[in-house]
Design a protein around this motif. Structure first.
Motif, short mmCIF file in Angstrom:
data_model
loop_
_atom_site.label_atom_id
_atom_site.label_comp_id
_atom_site.label_asym_id
_atom_site.label_seq_id
_atom_site.Cartn_x
_atom_site.Cartn_y
_atom_site.Cartn_z
N THR A 1 18.37 -53.23 -8.36
CA THR A 1 17.41 -52.16 -8.05
C THR A 1 17.31 -51.18 -9.22
O THR A 1 16.21 -50.74 -9.57
CB THR A 1 17.82 -51.44 -6.74
N ASP B 1 12.98 -52.21 -1.89
CA ASP B 1 13.90 -52.92 -0.99
C ASP B 1 13.73 -52.49 0.46
O ASP B 1 13.83 -53.31 1.37
CB ASP B 1 15.36 -52.80 -1.46
N ASP C 1 11.78 -56.26 -4.51
CA ASP C 1 13.22 -56.04 -4.46
C ASP C 1 13.77 -56.61 -3.16
O ASP C 1 13.55 -56.06 -2.09
CB ASP C 1 13.50 -54.53 -4.57
N GLU C 2 14.47 -57.70 -3.25
CA GLU C 2 15.07 -58.40 -2.11
C GLU C 2 14.09 -58.57 -0.95
O GLU C 2 14.36 -58.11 0.17
CB GLU C 2 16.33 -57.66 -1.64
MG LIG Z 1 19.24 -53.27 -4.59
#
Ligand SMILES: [Mg+2]
Ligand SMILES: Nc1ncnc2c1ncn2[C@@H]1O[C@H](COP(=O)(O)OP(=O)(O)OP(=O)(O)O)[C@@H](O)[C@H]1O
Length: 304
Positions: free
Chosen positions: A43, A83, A158-159
């Motif tokens: 991140t 995320d 992000d993820e």
């Molecule tokens: Mg992260």
């Protein structure tokens, strides 16, 4: 052409060094997997690309333009799915995307056309519910639609799959894979099977350093082979063969497993069959799994 270039980037928070001389690049129109365990610095790297954090050293280029902290010029090339995306739950997805379009300077008609196109792309075109009634998977798909509103050349997620079940993950991966003609995709994950499914290239971040960068084929290069297995025709051949080529483990009456051996070892074994006239039903190279490679590269001390 490189869509993203990260060159010798370091970042500390106070005395804590989080990214250490990070370098990797993302080719245009690739799907790039940014792999790392919790706390590896994924991140943080993404926030540096977006100019939201100040790096201590190094440079980042997006589409050939240098990223400057606190400025958002290079962000016109980027769509970003954080995320934990936040939405206005009281809105419908169409209203929300039109609001995002408006904020990024589109007129109403333009925003509406684009929003309708993207809702169809992410499979939410028939959804009349307000966003607070959405499942996690639906929210992630809406998040990707939102990130694509400005027709970015680089989509950063992000993820995007980590909170989803296998079918939700598959939907997101298919979606990311389907947009590669229009954009370059950089996504972070700790789920190695996701990477295997859709990525052309990967960078593996471990404790703030890139411990592997390149294509999946390179990752699985020949000399990394994790062994081979031999199935004999006759059970009586197994034991004498095992004495000539030690290190094998008998897994059933006619099968010997050689773990951690290279392709060259397998070829030597094959020569022996020919020389000795031993009939063999099957001999198979074992592909290393990403999990084994990950453990190898990170020393195995992190769980993934
Ligand atoms: Mg992260
Ligand atoms: N603003 C901050 N101040 C201090 N430390 C921070 C800050 N942001 C991140 N860190 C630290 O930097 C390290 C890397 O964090 P980062 O969020 O980039 O990791 P990550 O790879 O995204 O992890 P995860 O998989 O859990 O999302 C962590 O040790 C984290 O505690």
């Amino acid at each position: 052409m490189k869509m993203l270039e990260i060159s010798h980037v370091s970042k500390s928070f106070g005395s804590r060094s989080v990214l250490k001389d990070l370098s990797f690049s993302v080719p245009a129109h690739s799907v790039f997997g940014f792999i790392g365990e919790n706390g590896a610095g994924k991140t943080t790297t993404m926030k540096l690309i977006l100019g939201l954090l100040k790096m201590d050293r190094g440079e980042i280029f997006v589409n050939g333009e240098k990223v400057v902290y606190g400025e958002n010029r290079t962000n016109r090339y980027i769509g970003y799915l954080p995320d934990v995306p936040e939405f206005y739950g009281f809105m419908t997805p169409l209203e929300y995307l039109m609001l995002c379009g408006g904020v990024s300077g589109m007129d109403r008609m333009q925003a509406r056309t684009e929003a309708i196109r993207l809702l169809a792309l992410v499979g939410l075109e028939k959804e009349r519910r307000r966003i607070h009634g959405f499942s996690r998977g639906m929210k992630q798909r809406l998040g990707i639609a939102q990130a694509l509103m400005n027709r970015p050349q680089l989509l950063i997620c992000d993820e995007p799959t980590s909170a989803l079940d296998p079918s939700g993950r598959k939907e997101i991966l298919d979606l990311l894979s389907s947009v590669r003609n229009d954009t370059t995709v950089l996504f972070s994950t700790h789920i190695l099977s996701d990477v295997e499914r859709i990525c052309d290239e990967v960078a593996l971040l471990h404790r703030g350093r890139i411990v592997f960068g390149g294509s999946l084929e390179e990752w699985k290069a020949e000399d990394r082979a994790s062994g081979f297995v031999i199935e004999f025709v006759r059970a009586q051949d197994v034991q004498p063969f095992g004495q000539i080529v030690p290190g094998g483990r008998r897994t059933d009456a006619t099968t010997l497993l050689y773990e951690g051996r290279s392709r060259r070892d397998m070829q030597k074994a094959m020569q022996l069959f020919v020389q000795q006239g031993i009939p063999v039903r099957k001999i198979e190279m074992l592909e290393p799994s990403l999990e084994t490679l990950f453990m190898e590269l990170t020393g195995g001390e992190e769980r993934i």
